[in-house]
Design a protein around this motif. Structure first.
Motif, short mmCIF file in Angstrom:
data_model
loop_
_atom_site.label_atom_id
_atom_site.label_comp_id
_atom_site.label_asym_id
_atom_site.label_seq_id
_atom_site.Cartn_x
_atom_site.Cartn_y
_atom_site.Cartn_z
N LEU A 27 5.60 43.50 -15.08
CA LEU A 27 6.32 44.32 -16.05
C LEU A 27 5.44 44.59 -17.28
N ALA A 28 4.73 43.57 -17.73
CA ALA A 28 3.81 43.76 -18.87
C ALA A 28 2.69 44.73 -18.48
N GLY A 29 2.21 44.61 -17.27
CA GLY A 29 1.17 45.54 -16.79
C GLY A 29 1.68 46.97 -16.71
N LEU A 30 2.91 47.13 -16.29
CA LEU A 30 3.50 48.46 -16.21
C LEU A 30 3.65 49.09 -17.59
N LEU A 31 4.02 48.27 -18.58
CA LEU A 31 4.16 48.77 -19.94
C LEU A 31 2.81 49.08 -20.59
N LEU A 32 1.77 48.33 -20.23
CA LEU A 32 0.45 48.54 -20.81
C LEU A 32 -0.41 49.54 -20.05
N LEU A 33 0.07 50.04 -18.93
CA LEU A 33 -0.70 50.99 -18.12
C LEU A 33 -1.06 52.27 -18.88
N PRO A 34 -0.16 52.90 -19.64
CA PRO A 34 -0.57 54.10 -20.39
C PRO A 34 -1.67 53.82 -21.41
N VAL A 35 -1.62 52.67 -22.07
CA VAL A 35 -2.67 52.32 -23.03
C VAL A 35 -4.00 52.12 -22.31
N ALA A 36 -3.95 51.46 -21.16
CA ALA A 36 -5.17 51.23 -20.38
C ALA A 36 -5.78 52.55 -19.91
N LEU A 37 -4.95 53.49 -19.50
CA LEU A 37 -5.46 54.78 -19.04
C LEU A 37 -6.09 55.57 -20.19
N LEU A 38 -5.56 55.40 -21.40
CA LEU A 38 -6.15 56.07 -22.55
C LEU A 38 -7.47 55.42 -22.97
N LEU A 39 -7.58 54.12 -22.82
CA LEU A 39 -8.79 53.41 -23.23
C LEU A 39 -9.89 53.40 -22.17
N LEU A 40 -9.57 53.74 -20.94
CA LEU A 40 -10.56 53.71 -19.86
C LEU A 40 -11.74 54.64 -20.11
N PRO A 41 -11.56 55.92 -20.47
CA PRO A 41 -12.73 56.77 -20.73
C PRO A 41 -13.58 56.26 -21.90
N LEU A 42 -12.93 55.72 -22.92
CA LEU A 42 -13.68 55.19 -24.06
C LEU A 42 -14.51 53.98 -23.65
N SER A 43 -13.94 53.08 -22.87
CA SER A 43 -14.68 51.90 -22.43
C SER A 43 -15.83 52.28 -21.50
N LEU A 44 -15.63 53.27 -20.64
CA LEU A 44 -16.72 53.73 -19.77
C LEU A 44 -17.84 54.37 -20.59
N LEU A 45 -17.50 55.09 -21.64
CA LEU A 45 -18.50 55.69 -22.51
C LEU A 45 -19.31 54.61 -23.25
#
Length: 87
Positions: A27-45
């Motif tokens: 449930l915590a992962g489901l709630l944090l999934l949108p934040v993770a998707l927004l931070l993924l391009p930044l972390s890859l950069l």
């Protein structure tokens, strides 16, 4: 083994009562999934600019997450007591 839940218990001196919440990690992962998707391009950069391979980094974070099972954290204060148990 992957931890599946965290139990958070809060006690107050004033009320002498205990509040306990059990938070499943899915449930915590489901709630944090949108934040993770927004931070993924930044972390890859950042990994690209620092010339770091992101795959071993993800493996290290996964090993840390798996090693959390059985962790107990207790914090005591004169007014509050908080206990977190990962199972």
């Amino acid at each position: 083994m992957i931890p599946y839940a965290a139990a958070v218990q809060i006690r107050t001196q004033r009320m002498r009562s205990t509040q306990r919440w059990i938070i499943p990690f899915w449930l915590a992962g489901l709630l944090l999934l949108p934040v993770a998707l927004l931070l993924l391009p930044l972390s890859l950069l950042v990994c690209l600019l620092a010339r770091i391979n992101p795959f071993p980094l993800l493996g290290a974070f996964w090993k840390i997450f798996v090693a959390l099972k059985g962790t107990i954290v207790d914090v005591d204060d004169p007014h509050y007591s908080v206990s977190v148990q990962i199972s």
